[in-house]
Design a protein around this motif. Structure first.
Motif, PDB file in Angstrom:
ATOM      1  N   ASP A 153       0.845  -1.204   0.000  1.00 53.81           N
ATOM      2  CA  ASP A 153       0.000   0.000   0.000  1.00 53.81           C
ATOM      3  C   ASP A 153       0.879   1.252   0.000  1.00 53.81           C
ATOM      4  O   ASP A 153       0.418   2.353   0.233  1.00 53.81           O
ATOM      5  N   GLY A 154       2.174   1.075  -0.194  1.00 52.34           N
ATOM      6  CA  GLY A 154       3.102   2.209  -0.212  1.00 52.34           C
ATOM      7  C   GLY A 154       3.857   2.321   1.100  1.00 52.34           C
ATOM      8  O   GLY A 154       4.934   2.922   1.162  1.00 52.34           O
ATOM      9  N   LYS A 155       3.273   1.745   2.158  1.00 52.64           N
ATOM     10  CA  LYS A 155       3.897   1.835   3.477  1.00 52.64           C
ATOM     11  C   LYS A 155       4.154   0.428   4.019  1.00 52.64           C
ATOM     12  O   LYS A 155       5.214   0.113   4.506  1.00 52.64           O
ATOM     13  N   LEU A 183      11.631   3.300  -2.033  1.00 53.25           N
ATOM     14  CA  LEU A 183      10.426   3.965  -2.559  1.00 53.25           C
ATOM     15  C   LEU A 183       9.957   5.046  -1.590  1.00 53.25           C
ATOM     16  O   LEU A 183       9.638   6.170  -1.993  1.00 53.25           O
ATOM     17  N   LEU A 184       9.959   4.712  -0.300  1.00 52.10           N
ATOM     18  CA  LEU A 184       9.515   5.683   0.713  1.00 52.10           C
ATOM     19  C   LEU A 184      10.431   6.899   0.748  1.00 52.10           C
ATOM     20  O   LEU A 184       9.973   8.039   0.733  1.00 52.10           O
ATOM     21  N   TYR A 211       3.663   3.775  -4.028  1.00 49.75           N
ATOM     22  CA  TYR A 211       3.464   2.514  -4.756  1.00 49.75           C
ATOM     23  C   TYR A 211       2.276   1.769  -4.173  1.00 49.75           C
ATOM     24  O   TYR A 211       2.299   1.338  -3.021  1.00 49.75           O
ATOM     25  N   LYS A 212       1.252   1.605  -4.988  1.00 47.25           N
ATOM     26  CA  LYS A 212       0.093   0.819  -4.558  1.00 47.25           C
ATOM     27  C   LYS A 212      -0.138  -0.290  -5.561  1.00 47.25           C
ATOM     28  O   LYS A 212      -0.511  -0.030  -6.706  1.00 47.25           O
ATOM     29  N   GLY A 213       0.140  -1.503  -5.136  1.00 42.15           N
ATOM     30  CA  GLY A 213      -0.076  -2.609  -6.067  1.00 42.15           C
ATOM     31  C   GLY A 213       0.931  -3.710  -5.825  1.00 42.15           C
ATOM     32  O   GLY A 213       1.501  -3.832  -4.736  1.00 42.15           O
ATOM     33  N   GLN A 231      -4.429   2.252   2.653  1.00 41.72           N
ATOM     34  CA  GLN A 231      -3.120   2.134   3.317  1.00 41.72           C
ATOM     35  C   GLN A 231      -3.252   1.488   4.707  1.00 41.72           C
ATOM     36  O   GLN A 231      -2.708   1.963   5.693  1.00 41.72           O
ATOM     37  N   ALA A 232      -4.001   0.379   4.712  1.00 41.31           N
ATOM     38  CA  ALA A 232      -4.222  -0.335   5.974  1.00 41.31           C
ATOM     39  C   ALA A 232      -3.817  -1.801   5.855  1.00 41.31           C
ATOM     40  O   ALA A 232      -4.366  -2.670   6.532  1.00 41.31           O
TER      41      ALA A 232
END
Ligand code: AMP
Ligand code: GLY
Length: 426
Positions: free
Chosen positions: A206-208, A263-264, A270-272, A320-321
């Motif tokens: 979820d990016g995180k 990425l962070l 980035y979602k996927g 983002q969970a």
């Protein structure tokens, strides 16, 4: 919720099959889909790179989420298109924004990213027309075989492995001067050859937060014993026996976490899915390539082993969970065998009638290049890779045996398959 799934391969049939099992799903639309995806939803004749057309379909069908199968629309910025349009901004897209998709869209970008973040990969340099002679000099510093990569997307065909220096020099020069891969070879990456065994590792992020999916091994070559030209993939198995807990720990520590941290720190959202194309050299993992999507035919082995609700996981990606979710997996083996059209990956026929699917027992059939003739109900071949047969087994051998039993029941003119999927792991 209503979901629009983009793509038309075996990967998308497997995803449609999985998404349709979720109680959270109301309606599934697949664009353009194939004869198999029709079992689980409505196929829409949309062009994957016509984002205006996709937007119209999203509004018309009250789509609440878009799941992107292949790389093309991602590298072309479909996620960015959604974010920039107030009418569809609230519709989550599962698949990264363009900048992040460059991990697949540009080999040079991916290599530089790995270098910046200390992620193990083959030593490399990138060249363009004005630096051809530097490239030739660099080739002279390497030992055979030589690996040449077109920088941009080349439908999985952009890598050339040359046995001799002469061949490498001539292919390298042709890639840059004769544009053998079109604009994709405006830049060429030359890299050191890594000897080892390959595998595909996937995460959903979820990016995180991220979750690791079951790993798989793909068989890319057309011929028995891994010979002949590369294809999109002729079969896959999961799990991969040599990817034991210690090896996977190295993958997570040396590759997955530094990629996420990279990425962070570079503020690339980035979602996927991230697909790590890895090679095991002795006991250590190296990155051969990143892809910004799931693999095909890996998905056909990996997704059946995921027992968690995929729609719920995708919702967690959007909000983002993902830290609150768990990916549960079936411990059994899966084995996928691809049925392809004779001549593939070169010239092949389309339009041959496919018979026998109803005879299949104890395996899953995922369509790839198939189309339903709505006038007479015939299902015909419509691509190089036609169908994937996936089976579960307590061992890899059991799973393969079941897939091969069922492979025999499906017939179409020119049918070909590799008889030795998993041969190197027994
Ligand atoms: P790619 O399109 O980057 O996945 O490359 C296609 C195939 O070329 C890979 O699956 C590998 O089999 C091979 N390959 C790419 N890079 C290397 C490398 N540095 N060393 C050895 N084999 C490679
Ligand atoms: N099976 C390899 C890929 O999807 O790129």
């Amino acid at each position: 919720m209503n979901i629009l799934l983009l793509g038309s391969g075996g990967r998308e049939h497997a995803l449609a099959w999985k998404l349709s099992q979720s109680p959270l799903l109301s309606n599934l639309f697949i664009a353009p889909g194939n004869a198999g995806t029709l079992q689980f939803g409505t196929n829409l004749a949309l062009s994957l790179n016509d984002f205006d057309e996709i937007k119209i379909a999203v509004l018309k069908h009250q789509v609440n989420m878009v799941v992107v199968g292949p790389e093309d629309p991602l590298v072309n910025g479909i996620h960015d298109f959604f974010l920039s349009d107030p009418d569809i901004r609230q519709v989550p897209v599962i698949g990264p924004v363009k900048k992040a998709a460059m991990l697949e869209g540009s080999k040079d970008f991916a290599k530089q990213f790995m270098n910046r973040h200390g992620i193990p990969t083959a030593r490399h340099q990138t060249f363009s027309k004005p630096t051809i002679s530097d490239g030739i000099d660099f080739l002279h510093t390497l030992r055979p075989p030589y690996v040449l990569k077109a920088d941009g997307l080349a439908a999985g065909k952009g890598v050339i492995i040359c046995k001799t220096l002469e061949e490498a020099e001539s292919e390298f020069t042709r890639m840059l001067l004769d544009s053998t891969f079109g604009a994709a070879s405006d830049k060429v990456v030359i890299e050191e050859f890594l000897p080892g065994i390959e595998l595909s590792v996937f995460i959903l992020t979820d990016g995180k937060n991220y979750k690791i999916l079951p790993e798989a091994k793909d068989y890319k070559k057309i011929g028995e014993g891994d010979t002949g030209p590369n294809t999109g993939g002729m079969g896959s198995i999961s799990p991969v026996v040599f990817a034991d807990a210690l090896f996977m720990q190295k993958v997570e520590e040396r590759i997955i976490r530094p990629t996420m941290n990279g990425l962070l720190s570079e503020k690339i959202d980035y979602k996927g899915f991230i697909f790590f194309g890895l090679i095991k050299v002795k006991e250590d993992p190296y990155v051969i390539e990143y892809n910004c999507r799931l693999g095909d035919p890996e998905t056909e082995s990996v997704i059946p082993r995921v027992t968690s609700d995929l729609v719920q996981l995708f919702k967690a990606v959007a909000t983002q969970a993902l830290d609150a979710e768990t990916i549960f997996t079936d411990p059994r083996f899966t084995a996928t065998v691809m049925l392809v059209s004779g001549g593939y990956p070169g010239h092949y026929e389309k339009g041959n009638i496919i018979l026998g699917e109803e005879q299949v027992t104890g395996s899953m059939v995922f369509h790839a290049g198939t189309v339903l003739n709505s006038e007479n109900g015939d299902i015909t071949s419509n691509g190089g890779r036609v169908m994937a047969i996936t089976s579960f087994g307590e061992t890899m051998e059991d799973a393969l045996l079941k897939s091969y039993e069922n492979v025999k029941k499906i017939n179409f003119k020119g049918k070909y398959y590799r008889p030795d999927i998993g041969f190197d792991l027994t």
